[in-house]
Structure formats: structure tokens, C-alpha cells
Design a protein around this motif. Structure first.
Motif, short mmCIF file in Angstrom:
data_model
loop_
_atom_site.label_atom_id
_atom_site.label_comp_id
_atom_site.label_asym_id
_atom_site.label_seq_id
_atom_site.Cartn_x
_atom_site.Cartn_y
_atom_site.Cartn_z
N LEU A 1 -1.06 0.55 -7.50
CA LEU A 1 -2.12 1.28 -6.81
C LEU A 1 -3.50 0.82 -7.28
CD1 LEU A 1 -0.82 4.98 -6.69
CD2 LEU A 1 -0.76 3.27 -4.88
N LEU A 2 -3.65 0.64 -8.59
CA LEU A 2 -4.96 0.28 -9.15
C LEU A 2 -5.40 -1.13 -8.76
CD1 LEU A 2 -4.60 1.80 -12.74
CD2 LEU A 2 -5.98 2.67 -10.84
N LYS A 3 -4.45 -2.00 -8.50
CA LYS A 3 -4.77 -3.40 -8.19
C LYS A 3 -4.97 -3.66 -6.70
CE LYS A 3 -2.40 -5.30 -12.20
NZ LYS A 3 -1.25 -6.06 -12.69
N ASN A 4 -4.82 -2.64 -5.88
CA ASN A 4 -4.92 -2.82 -4.43
C ASN A 4 -5.84 -1.78 -3.82
OD1 ASN A 4 -2.71 -4.94 -3.58
ND2 ASN A 4 -1.82 -3.72 -5.22
N GLU A 5 -6.31 -2.08 -2.61
CA GLU A 5 -7.18 -1.15 -1.90
C GLU A 5 -6.32 -0.03 -1.31
OE1 GLU A 5 -10.65 -1.01 1.54
OE2 GLU A 5 -9.59 -2.90 1.14
N ILE A 6 -6.63 1.19 -1.68
CA ILE A 6 -5.88 2.35 -1.20
C ILE A 6 -6.87 3.46 -0.85
CG2 ILE A 6 -3.87 1.79 -2.64
CD1 ILE A 6 -4.75 4.17 -4.48
N THR A 7 -6.37 4.49 -0.20
CA THR A 7 -7.15 5.69 0.06
C THR A 7 -6.82 6.71 -1.02
OG1 THR A 7 -7.13 5.31 2.44
CG2 THR A 7 -7.59 7.55 1.70
N VAL A 8 -7.84 7.24 -1.69
CA VAL A 8 -7.64 8.23 -2.74
C VAL A 8 -8.26 9.55 -2.29
CG1 VAL A 8 -8.05 8.82 -5.16
CG2 VAL A 8 -7.68 6.43 -4.51
N LEU A 9 -7.45 10.60 -2.33
CA LEU A 9 -7.89 11.92 -1.90
C LEU A 9 -8.17 12.81 -3.09
CD1 LEU A 9 -5.12 12.54 0.81
CD2 LEU A 9 -7.34 11.42 1.10
N LYS A 10 -9.10 13.72 -2.92
CA LYS A 10 -9.40 14.74 -3.93
C LYS A 10 -8.61 16.00 -3.61
CE LYS A 10 -13.00 12.85 -6.18
NZ LYS A 10 -13.10 12.65 -7.60
N SER A 11 -8.04 16.58 -4.63
CA SER A 11 -7.31 17.83 -4.46
C SER A 11 -8.25 19.01 -4.64
CB SER A 11 -6.19 17.92 -5.51
OG SER A 11 -5.64 19.21 -5.52
N THR B 1 -1.85 5.96 0.48
CA THR B 1 -2.76 7.11 0.45
C THR B 1 -2.25 8.00 -0.67
OG1 THR B 1 -3.10 6.98 2.85
CG2 THR B 1 -3.75 9.03 1.75
N ALA B 2 -3.11 8.25 -1.64
CA ALA B 2 -2.69 8.98 -2.85
C ALA B 2 -3.73 10.02 -3.24
CB ALA B 2 -2.49 8.01 -4.01
N PHE B 3 -3.27 11.03 -3.95
CA PHE B 3 -4.20 11.98 -4.56
C PHE B 3 -4.68 11.44 -5.89
CE2 PHE B 3 -2.36 15.18 -1.72
CZ PHE B 3 -3.51 15.87 -1.36
N GLU B 4 -5.90 11.80 -6.23
CA GLU B 4 -6.39 11.54 -7.58
C GLU B 4 -5.67 12.50 -8.51
OE1 GLU B 4 -10.78 10.83 -8.61
OE2 GLU B 4 -10.44 12.92 -9.19
N GLY B 5 -5.08 11.95 -9.58
CA GLY B 5 -4.34 12.77 -10.52
C GLY B 5 -5.25 13.55 -11.45
N THR B 6 -4.65 14.35 -12.31
CA THR B 6 -5.41 15.17 -13.24
C THR B 6 -6.18 14.31 -14.24
OG1 THR B 6 -3.42 15.37 -14.61
CG2 THR B 6 -3.87 17.16 -13.07
N ASP B 7 -5.79 13.03 -14.39
CA ASP B 7 -6.48 12.12 -15.29
C ASP B 7 -7.56 11.30 -14.58
OD1 ASP B 7 -4.86 10.53 -13.76
OD2 ASP B 7 -3.77 9.63 -15.43
#
Length: 195
Positions: free
Chosen positions: A162-172, A123-129
Motif C-alpha cells: 500500500l505504501l509503495k503505490n498510489e491508493i485512496t486513503v479514507l479518514k474514519s 481504497t483503505a482507511f487510515e489506521g490508528t497509527d
């Protein structure tokens, strides 16, 4: 029901800080060295908190009352720190934060933990990029084989995993809170936001 793995904390502080010119983990943004501040911030979320470091940093960290985790992989950066953490406790999930996020706040950690999806690898945040930020992420035990596969394929990029696998991406709600400070110019900009 799926058992949710216990959560450990890992503060990434083993870099050489070449662009900054001095150890980023020792910068005093909040009244103490940043690596200690981040470790203290993680304590209310994690069973155990470790500061990932080089061998030459270990004594200073333990003398300060914190638990050091020396990187077993040299020159692999955060990727090596993650592998070292999973080698220590492969059945635990790891809440990983870089020490160079001086604006990271409790609200973002609350969100990350509340919206954690232990069924997926991370589970990760979407970065500034606009891409998942590997240095402010909960890595589940299922990430360990993916990291090992990446290493075997010659990759040492946590973001690539992270990019090659299914993950949860959160918006900050505040992208500035996820801003990395890697150079003196970036530090000067952040210092102005403290004033």
C-alpha cells in the motif's frame, strides 16, 4: 467508461492467534463466532464472501455454512491470504477485513464502498497509527501484480505494498471502530466498551 470490477469479500481468519491464546475468529462478540459475524456483515456488499483459513480450519467453516478459502501460502499471514484470493479470482476486487475488528460497523463498510476508487490499486482507511490499514481495505485486481512483485522481492507485507503505490486513503470518523484485538488485554478493553 472504466468497468468497475465485481467485489468479493475476504474475512482474514487464518492466523494462529498466539498472543490471544485461542482462535480470535471464534470469539463471540456479537452472538456468533467473529469470523462468521464478519462474513455476514460483508454479504450485502459482495458477490461472494470467503473466510480465509488454514487447512485445519476449513471443515469447521464449511460445516458452519460458510465458504472457506484455504491459504496457499503458509507463514505469510494476510499477504498470503490476499495472494490466495487473487489466485482464485484475479479479475475480482476483494473487500478484505480482519476477523479481529470487533467494533467494525456497517457505517465504515458503507463509507469504504461509497468512496471506493477502482482506478487506483486500493481504497483503505487510515489506521490508528496514521498509516493505511491493509486489513480493512478494498484491493482492486491491479493490486495482484504489485503483491506478486513484493513477494518476488522477498516482502510479505501488505502494508508495504500500500505504501509503495498510489491508493485512496479514507479518514474514519471513529478510529476505535478500526481497533485490532490481538491480545487478552486488548480484548478486556474492548469488552468494557460493550458494557
Amino acid at each position: 467508461m472504466f468497468p468497475v470490477p465485481e467485489l468479493n469479500g475476504l474475512v482474514l481468519a487464518g492466523g494462529r492467534s498466539t498472543r490471544m491464546g485461542h482462535d480470535k475468529g471464534l470469539i463471540n462478540w456479537h452472538g456468533k463466532p467473529q469470523r462468521e459475524y464478519m462474513a455476514d456483515l460483508l454479504k450485502s456488499y459482495c458477490r461472494e464472501v470467503f473466510i480465509s483459513c488454514r487447512e485445519d480450519q476449513q471443515l469447521a467453516i464449511t460445516d458452519g455454512g460458510y465458504t472457506a478459502l484455504t491459504d496457499n501460502y503458509t507463514d505469510l499471514g494476510p499477504f498470503g491470504a490476499l495472494l490466495s484470493a487473487f489466485e482464485l479470482q484475479e479479475n475480482k476486487a476483494w473487500l478484505v477485513v480482519a476477523c479481529d475488528l470487533p467494533l467494525l460497523d456497517k457505517a465504515h463498510l458503507d463509507q469504504l464502498c461509497a468512496e471506493r476508487n477502482p482506478v487506483l490499486m486500493a481504497t483503505a482507511f487510515e489506521g490508528t497509527d496514521g498509516v493505511a490499514e491493509p486489513l480493512m481495505t478494498i484491493w482492486e485486481p491491479s493490486a495482484y501484480p504489485a503483491l506478486l512483485s513484493g513477494l518476488a522481492a522477498g516482502s510479505s507485507s501488505a502494508r508495504s505494498v500500500l505504501l509503495k503505490n498510489e491508493i485512496t486513503v479514507l479518514k474514519s470518523t471513529d478510529q476505535q471502530a478500526l481497533a485490532n484485538v490481538n491480545s487478552r488485554d486488548e480484548a478486556d478493553k474492548i469488552i468494557k466498551s460493550f458494557l
